[in-house]
Design a protein around this motif. Structure first.
Motif, short mmCIF file in Angstrom:
data_model
loop_
_atom_site.label_atom_id
_atom_site.label_comp_id
_atom_site.label_asym_id
_atom_site.label_seq_id
_atom_site.Cartn_x
_atom_site.Cartn_y
_atom_site.Cartn_z
N ASP A 1 11.56 -10.44 -7.44
CA ASP A 1 11.59 -9.02 -7.75
C ASP A 1 10.23 -8.37 -7.58
OD1 ASP A 1 13.12 -6.71 -8.78
OD2 ASP A 1 11.70 -6.82 -10.44
N ARG A 2 9.16 -9.14 -7.77
CA ARG A 2 7.83 -8.59 -7.58
C ARG A 2 7.59 -8.22 -6.12
NH1 ARG A 2 6.58 -12.19 -11.93
NH2 ARG A 2 6.36 -13.98 -10.54
N ALA A 3 8.06 -9.08 -5.21
CA ALA A 3 7.90 -8.78 -3.78
C ALA A 3 8.71 -7.55 -3.39
CB ALA A 3 8.33 -9.99 -2.95
N LEU A 4 9.91 -7.43 -3.94
CA LEU A 4 10.74 -6.25 -3.66
C LEU A 4 10.05 -4.99 -4.17
CD1 LEU A 4 14.59 -6.00 -4.19
CD2 LEU A 4 13.08 -4.13 -4.83
N ASP A 5 9.51 -5.04 -5.38
CA ASP A 5 8.83 -3.87 -5.94
C ASP A 5 7.63 -3.48 -5.09
OD1 ASP A 5 10.64 -3.78 -7.99
OD2 ASP A 5 9.32 -4.67 -9.49
N THR A 6 6.89 -4.47 -4.61
CA THR A 6 5.71 -4.19 -3.78
C THR A 6 6.09 -3.49 -2.49
OG1 THR A 6 4.48 -6.09 -4.67
CG2 THR A 6 3.76 -5.23 -2.54
N LEU A 7 7.12 -4.01 -1.81
CA LEU A 7 7.55 -3.40 -0.56
C LEU A 7 8.13 -2.00 -0.80
CD1 LEU A 7 7.92 -3.60 2.47
CD2 LEU A 7 10.09 -4.79 2.09
N GLU A 8 8.84 -1.82 -1.91
CA GLU A 8 9.39 -0.50 -2.24
C GLU A 8 8.27 0.50 -2.44
OE1 GLU A 8 10.56 2.77 -4.86
OE2 GLU A 8 9.34 1.06 -5.49
N THR A 9 7.22 0.10 -3.14
CA THR A 9 6.07 0.99 -3.36
C THR A 9 5.39 1.34 -2.04
OG1 THR A 9 5.69 0.09 -5.57
CG2 THR A 9 3.86 1.23 -4.53
N GLN A 10 5.20 0.34 -1.19
CA GLN A 10 4.56 0.58 0.11
C GLN A 10 5.39 1.54 0.97
OE1 GLN A 10 4.23 -3.43 1.59
NE2 GLN A 10 2.32 -3.85 0.49
N THR A 11 6.70 1.38 0.94
CA THR A 11 7.58 2.23 1.73
C THR A 11 7.57 3.66 1.20
OG1 THR A 11 8.99 0.31 2.16
CG2 THR A 11 9.92 2.47 2.64
N ARG A 12 7.60 3.79 -0.12
CA ARG A 12 7.53 5.12 -0.72
C ARG A 12 6.23 5.83 -0.35
NH1 ARG A 12 6.56 5.81 -5.71
NH2 ARG A 12 6.72 3.62 -6.27
N MET A 13 5.12 5.09 -0.41
CA MET A 13 3.83 5.68 -0.08
C MET A 13 3.76 6.07 1.39
SD MET A 13 2.44 5.93 -2.94
CE MET A 13 0.90 6.61 -2.31
N ALA A 14 4.38 5.26 2.25
CA ALA A 14 4.41 5.60 3.68
C ALA A 14 5.19 6.89 3.91
CB ALA A 14 5.03 4.46 4.48
N ALA A 15 6.28 7.07 3.18
CA ALA A 15 7.07 8.30 3.30
C ALA A 15 6.28 9.50 2.80
CB ALA A 15 8.37 8.16 2.53
N ILE A 16 5.56 9.33 1.69
CA ILE A 16 4.75 10.42 1.15
C ILE A 16 3.61 10.77 2.11
CG2 ILE A 16 3.17 11.04 -0.72
CD1 ILE A 16 4.96 9.35 -2.58
N LYS A 17 3.02 9.74 2.71
CA LYS A 17 1.96 9.97 3.70
C LYS A 17 2.50 10.75 4.89
CE LYS A 17 -1.45 7.51 6.53
NZ LYS A 17 -1.96 6.16 6.92
N LEU A 18 3.70 10.41 5.31
CA LEU A 18 4.35 11.12 6.42
C LEU A 18 4.52 12.59 6.07
CD1 LEU A 18 5.70 10.23 9.19
CD2 LEU A 18 7.86 10.31 7.96
N LEU A 19 4.91 12.84 4.84
CA LEU A 19 5.10 14.20 4.37
C LEU A 19 3.77 14.96 4.36
CD1 LEU A 19 7.06 16.26 3.07
CD2 LEU A 19 6.48 15.25 0.86
N ALA A 20 2.71 14.27 3.96
CA ALA A 20 1.42 14.93 3.81
C ALA A 20 0.72 15.17 5.15
CB ALA A 20 0.52 14.07 2.91
N LEU A 21 0.87 14.26 6.09
CA LEU A 21 0.08 14.32 7.32
C LEU A 21 0.81 14.91 8.51
CD1 LEU A 21 -1.76 10.86 7.17
CD2 LEU A 21 -2.54 13.09 6.34
N ARG A 22 2.14 14.83 8.52
CA ARG A 22 2.88 15.21 9.73
C ARG A 22 3.48 16.60 9.69
NH1 ARG A 22 1.59 11.78 13.90
NH2 ARG A 22 1.78 9.59 13.27
N ALA A 23 3.44 17.28 8.55
CA ALA A 23 4.06 18.60 8.43
C ALA A 23 5.46 18.61 9.02
CB ALA A 23 3.19 19.66 9.12
N PRO A 24 6.38 17.82 8.45
CA PRO A 24 7.70 17.66 9.06
C PRO A 24 8.53 18.94 9.00
CG PRO A 24 7.65 16.65 6.89
CD PRO A 24 6.24 17.05 7.21
N SER A 25 9.50 19.02 9.91
CA SER A 25 10.46 20.11 9.90
C SER A 25 11.41 19.94 8.72
CB SER A 25 11.26 20.11 11.20
OG SER A 25 12.07 18.94 11.27
#
Length: 224
Positions: A54-78
């Protein structure tokens, strides 16, 4: 930097995020299957493996969430791409909770170790676990493939999951009323069934997010 390059980079980011979502989903499904086996077999080694995983799952979930937030912050999506980011955050949250529920089942299996089995309960739990795992697989497939029909089937299947849970609860209640010595095991098994039912709810939530991703709106009908 050309617009074409920006779009290409955005597409790569989306593909990487969706790959991670699929991986988190696979980890959650494996955890559920292992936790169910730990419960049915009273297997401490499998139960501890689920908790460690479960620790590995939580780590990957956090990384994926942060990648999505970064996408939102840097790419100015439609508007459409913004829905994608918001959906990823919701789907990741659902999958992370599925991992937590699997971990909870594994913990219950440790407590069940010294207790015997109730006739019919193990088979019912296994059937419920298999059904919920299939709901989770179908919900992920619906999300990744943007498949409205499959998403609708997952939402409809939640009613059967609730019925399975209610049937298990009534059976366990009967065992506990017949003999007070069954109460401890019965309560642990009840919480196992409840965690399975909640995973079904989370799978339904993922299916509902697919509708939001496609249309910008959640399904307008109530869950069964």
């Amino acid at each position: 930097m050309s617009d074409k390059h920006i779009v290409s980079g955005f597409d790569r980011d989306i593909m990487a995020i969706e790959t991670s979502v699929a991986q988190i989903g696979a980890m959650a499904r494996d955890a559920l299957e292992d936790a169910t086996q730990a419960c049915l077999l009273r297997d401490k080694e499998i139960a501890l493996r689920v908790q460690d995983g479960d620790r590995a799952l939580d780590t990957l979930e956090t990384q994926t969430r942060m990648a999505a937030i970064k996408l939102l912050a840097l790419r100015a999506p439609s508007a459409v791409d913004l829905r994608f980011v918001l959906t990823v955050l919701e789907v990741c949250a659902h999958l992370e909770r599925c991992g937590d529920y699997a971990k909870n089942i594994a913990k219950r299996s440790l407590a069940l170790g010294p207790h015997g089995h109730f006739t019919g309960t193990d088979r019912a739990l296994l059937r419920m676990s298999d059904a919920v795992n299939q709901m989770l697989a179908d919900a992920l497939a619906a999300y990744l493939d943007r498949d409205t029909d499959k998403a609708r089937a997952v939402i409809d299947a939640d009613l059967e999951t609730d019925q399975r849970y209610n049937s298990l609860f009534r059976g366990l209640l009967t065992y506990m009323m017949e003999d007070p010595r069954n109460i401890t095991a019965g309560m642990h098994l009840h919480f196992v069934a409840k965690n399975l039912e909640r995973i079904g709810d989370r799978a339904t939530g993922i299916a509902e997010q697919m509708f939001y991703l496609n249309t910008g709106e959640m399904p307008d009908d109530d869950r069964p």
